[in-house]
Scaffold this motif. Structure first.
Motif, PDB file in Angstrom:
ATOM      1  N   ALA A  51      -6.870   0.041  -2.478  1.00 56.75           N
ATOM      2  CA  ALA A  51      -6.351  -0.458  -1.203  1.00 56.75           C
ATOM      3  C   ALA A  51      -4.859  -0.741  -1.243  1.00 56.75           C
ATOM      4  O   ALA A  51      -4.261  -1.031  -0.220  1.00 56.75           O
ATOM      5  CB  ALA A  51      -7.104  -1.719  -0.799  1.00 56.75           C
ATOM      6  N   VAL A  73      -0.120  -1.708   1.009  1.00 54.44           N
ATOM      7  CA  VAL A  73      -1.422  -2.049   1.610  1.00 54.44           C
ATOM      8  C   VAL A  73      -1.492  -1.714   3.099  1.00 54.44           C
ATOM      9  O   VAL A  73      -2.486  -1.143   3.551  1.00 54.44           O
ATOM     10  CB  VAL A  73      -1.698  -3.579   1.565  1.00 54.44           C
ATOM     11  CG1 VAL A  73      -3.174  -3.854   1.670  1.00 54.44           C
ATOM     12  CG2 VAL A  73      -1.067  -4.247   0.404  1.00 54.44           C
ATOM     13  N   HIS A  74      -0.441  -2.130   3.831  1.00 52.46           N
ATOM     14  CA  HIS A  74      -0.570  -2.059   5.279  1.00 52.46           C
ATOM     15  C   HIS A  74      -0.609  -0.638   5.821  1.00 52.46           C
ATOM     16  O   HIS A  74      -0.916  -0.428   6.985  1.00 52.46           O
ATOM     17  CB  HIS A  74       0.548  -2.855   5.959  1.00 52.46           C
ATOM     18  CG  HIS A  74       1.908  -2.269   5.785  1.00 52.46           C
ATOM     19  ND1 HIS A  74       2.734  -2.608   4.748  1.00 52.46           N
ATOM     20  CD2 HIS A  74       2.579  -1.347   6.509  1.00 52.46           C
ATOM     21  CE1 HIS A  74       3.858  -1.931   4.857  1.00 52.46           C
ATOM     22  NE2 HIS A  74       3.793  -1.151   5.920  1.00 52.46           N
ATOM     23  N   VAL A  77      -4.755   1.451   6.403  1.00 49.14           N
ATOM     24  CA  VAL A  77      -5.610   1.550   7.595  1.00 49.14           C
ATOM     25  C   VAL A  77      -5.324   2.842   8.338  1.00 49.14           C
ATOM     26  O   VAL A  77      -6.239   3.552   8.746  1.00 49.14           O
ATOM     27  CB  VAL A  77      -5.370   0.363   8.554  1.00 49.14           C
ATOM     28  CG1 VAL A  77      -6.416   0.352   9.634  1.00 49.14           C
ATOM     29  CG2 VAL A  77      -5.374  -0.939   7.798  1.00 49.14           C
ATOM     30  N   MET A  83     -10.518  -1.874   3.657  1.00 49.45           N
ATOM     31  CA  MET A  83     -11.215  -2.626   2.613  1.00 49.45           C
ATOM     32  C   MET A  83     -11.648  -3.983   3.133  1.00 49.45           C
ATOM     33  O   MET A  83     -10.884  -4.686   3.780  1.00 49.45           O
ATOM     34  CB  MET A  83     -10.287  -2.824   1.423  1.00 49.45           C
ATOM     35  CG  MET A  83     -10.849  -3.822   0.413  1.00 49.45           C
ATOM     36  SD  MET A  83      -9.721  -4.078  -0.968  1.00 49.45           S
ATOM     37  CE  MET A  83     -10.342  -5.658  -1.565  1.00 49.45           C
ATOM     38  N   ALA A 106      -3.801  -1.957  13.699  1.00 50.90           N
ATOM     39  CA  ALA A 106      -3.039  -0.747  13.384  1.00 50.90           C
ATOM     40  C   ALA A 106      -3.080   0.272  14.521  1.00 50.90           C
ATOM     41  O   ALA A 106      -2.220   1.151  14.593  1.00 50.90           O
ATOM     42  CB  ALA A 106      -3.556  -0.121  12.091  1.00 50.90           C
TER      43      ALA A 106
END
Ligand SMILES: Nc1ncnc2c1ncn2[C@@H]1O[C@H](COP(=O)(O)OP(=O)(O)OP(=O)(O)O)[C@@H](O)[C@H]1O
Ligand SMILES: [Mg+2]
Lengths: 238, 290
Positions: A51, A73-74, A77, A83, A106
């Motif tokens: 992730a 991370v961001h 999506v 996750m 997102a």
């Protein structure tokens, strides 16, 4: 397979301590891939690395052949990977609806988000009734349902669930596993970390077992002959 | 009775400005978990910027406040990633590192102010200076009333941003859990940097109002850092809503002390009260996060 989510020879850890040693996992799209293993065997660590919550020290993570190792991370999506962290990771001060809207953050399209939420929440009568309740005052099982529903708002290709059945009553564990099968029926690929092997094994298309940060087993549920065999893998056999 | 009413009005008007001064500070604590020692420094710099804008360019502080807001929004946005980096570093006790870091920024600001503007107080003149509104027994300086209204406008703007926008939702998610917000697609670093920018913009704007009402000199920094700490502790650290009540409380306390006891005792009594609050209700009287 073209659209699979793959982890090749992953090495990672916390600080200077190496926790995950050379682990390879492949999750085919639209199928349920289960990761089992004792406490502290590195299951969560592997999916956190996928992730982007943890950097990979070495190895490759790819989605449909495209490398996604080291992406923040961001951005995951929008790549189609969502996750659910251990415990669900709902926002306690947000209501159920606000949590679901966060799931669609997102997408950045209010109307689409509301439509998706309405069609998802229709499957969750308990949540329907508690739309405006702060998630922090829901039961553990209800929070898990919020977390699972929330993971679907962006219509992801893969959902990674870290112990969705933890702390639930046996009846709820069963319901949760049915939900997971429901994800597969929607065409979502699932990577599920679980402790409850008895309930999770029957829904698994492929199975991995970790111990001590190493991959001890990779196969299908049929490859696990019986409980003794399973125990011997857990204890460090093959 | 008239004096009592007049003091009540004075307290409320100043309280409104203290709300604007502290609300961003609280947001920064709630989201970044940084106690910014430089909060009074931003107040001071806002005041000096307005001083320059009125003396060098002839721009009235009630106009230049919007320029100050924009300028400090950018400065804070630029500094934000650095603060974030210090706060999330892997060293032991990054919380204390961040406090020390902002203390350094504060000393730097104070030194800079002494060098640029010397120790003398500078007053910031406005066309509203010396104009009054009479309401029965109560006389309201127009400047204070306008300052109060502007401060409320900025604070209201923050609430609308937090509770009515996509960005605000990301900020509130971040205040609950950075990792979980990141997993939802929130760019944690970027949003945090903007939060720091919003904080410095609000605080510097409050500084313009304070400098216009009183004056500005290099020692106001520490005073308003202490005031911000007071309001934040009373509100409950990180609680943005609580600031509304706590800011008014401090404004009223200061006004009544100044009227009935003497202005030179105000800091003493303000901090006596703060210690009592800490003893009785260490989590703040109004509690909870954003
Ligand atoms: N944030 C962290 N910092 C340092 N060490 C950690 C951290 N999180 C986990 N560890 C360590 O990494 C090892 C593997 O942890 P991990 O969470 O991956 O295990 P797990 O297989 O998910 O276990 P469980 O079933 O208990 O959730 C453990 O020894 C743990 O102590
Ligand atoms: Mg785990």
């Amino acid at each position: 397979m073209s659209n699979e989510l793959r982890v090749d020879n992953l090495v990672t850890g916390y600080g200077k301590q190496e926790i995950v040693h050379d682990i390879t996992v492949s999750a085919p799209p639209g199928q349920i891939t289960c990761i089992f293993g004792p406490n502290g065997s590195g299951k969560s660590t592997v999916i956190k690395a996928i992730a982007g919550l943890l950097p990979a020290w070495s190895g490759r993570i790819t989605l449909g052949g495209t490398e996604i190792t080291g992406l923040p991370v961001h951005t995951m999506v929008s790549k189609g990977i969502v996750m659910m962290p251990q415990g669900g990771g709902v926002f306690p001060r947000f209501t159920v609806m606000e949590n679901l809207r966060m799931g669609g953050y997102a997408l950045n399209n209010k109307q689409l988000i509301e439509e998706r939420i309405e069609s998802l929440i229709a499957d969750y009568p308990n949540l329907q009734r508690r739309r405006n309740t702060p998630a922090g005052s829901l039961s553990g099982g209800e929070q898990m349902m919020v977390a699972i529903a929330r993971a679907l708002v962006t219509d992801p290709a893969f959902v990674m669930l870290d112990e969705p059945s933890a702390g639930l009553s046996p009846a709820l564990v069963h319901e949760t596993m049915e939900r997971v099968v429901g994800l597969k029926e929607r065409g979502v690929g699932v990577i599920m970390v679980e402790q409850n092997i008895r309930e999770a094994l029957p829904v698994a298309d492929s199975v991995y077992i970790f111990a001590g940060g190493k991959r001890k087993f990779a196969g299908t549920q049929e490859d696990i002959r019986d409980d003794n065999h399973l125990m011997s893998i857990y204890m460090g056999g093959t | 009775m008239d004096l009592f009413l007049q003091t009540l009005v004075n307290g409320i008007l100043i309280g409104g400005i203290l709300i604007c001064l502290t609300i961003g500070f609280q947001l920064t604590f709630g989201v970044l978990h940084v106690i910014d020692f430089a909060v009074g420094g931003w107040t001071m710099l806002g005041g000096y910027t307005a001083y320059w804008l009125v003396t060098l360019a002839g721009i009235d502080p009630f106009i230049s406040i919007f320029l100050v807001f924009a300028l400090f929004l950018l400065i804070g946005r630029g500094l934000g990633p650095l603060i974030y980096h210090v706060r999330t570093s892997r060293y032991a006790r990054p919380d204390l590192m961040a406090l020390a870091f902002t203390f350094g920024i504060f000393l730097f600001m104070r030194g800079g102010a002494l060098w640029l503007w010397s120790y003398n107080s500078r007053s910031v003149d406005s066309v509203l200076s010396g104009q009054f509104l009479s309401l029965g027994p109560v006389t309201i300086p127009l400047m204070r009333l306008s300052a109060f209204l502007l401060a409320m406008l900025f604070s209201l703007g923050l609430f609308i941003l937090l509770y009515r926008s996509r960005f605000g939702m990301a900020v509130r998610a971040l205040a609950q859990n950075h990792d979980h917000a990141g997993l939802m697609g929130v760019d944690v670093k970027r949003v945090s940097a903007w939060v720091y920018g919003i904080y410095t913009a609000l605080t510097a704007s409050a500084g313009v109002l304070i400098a216009t009402i009183y004056s500005v000199n290099p020692s106001v920094g520490i005073r308003y850092t202490l005031f911000a700490f007071f309001v934040a502790v009373l509100a409950g650290l990180g609680s943005v809503g609580g600031v509304l009540v706590a800011g008014l409380a401090l404004g009223l306390l200061e006004a009544y002390v100044a009227t009935y006891i003497g202005a030179r005792y105000s800091l003493l009594i303000v901090f006596g009260t703060l210690y009592l609050v800490l003893l009785v209700a260490p989590k703040g009287v109004l509690g909870r996060g954003i």
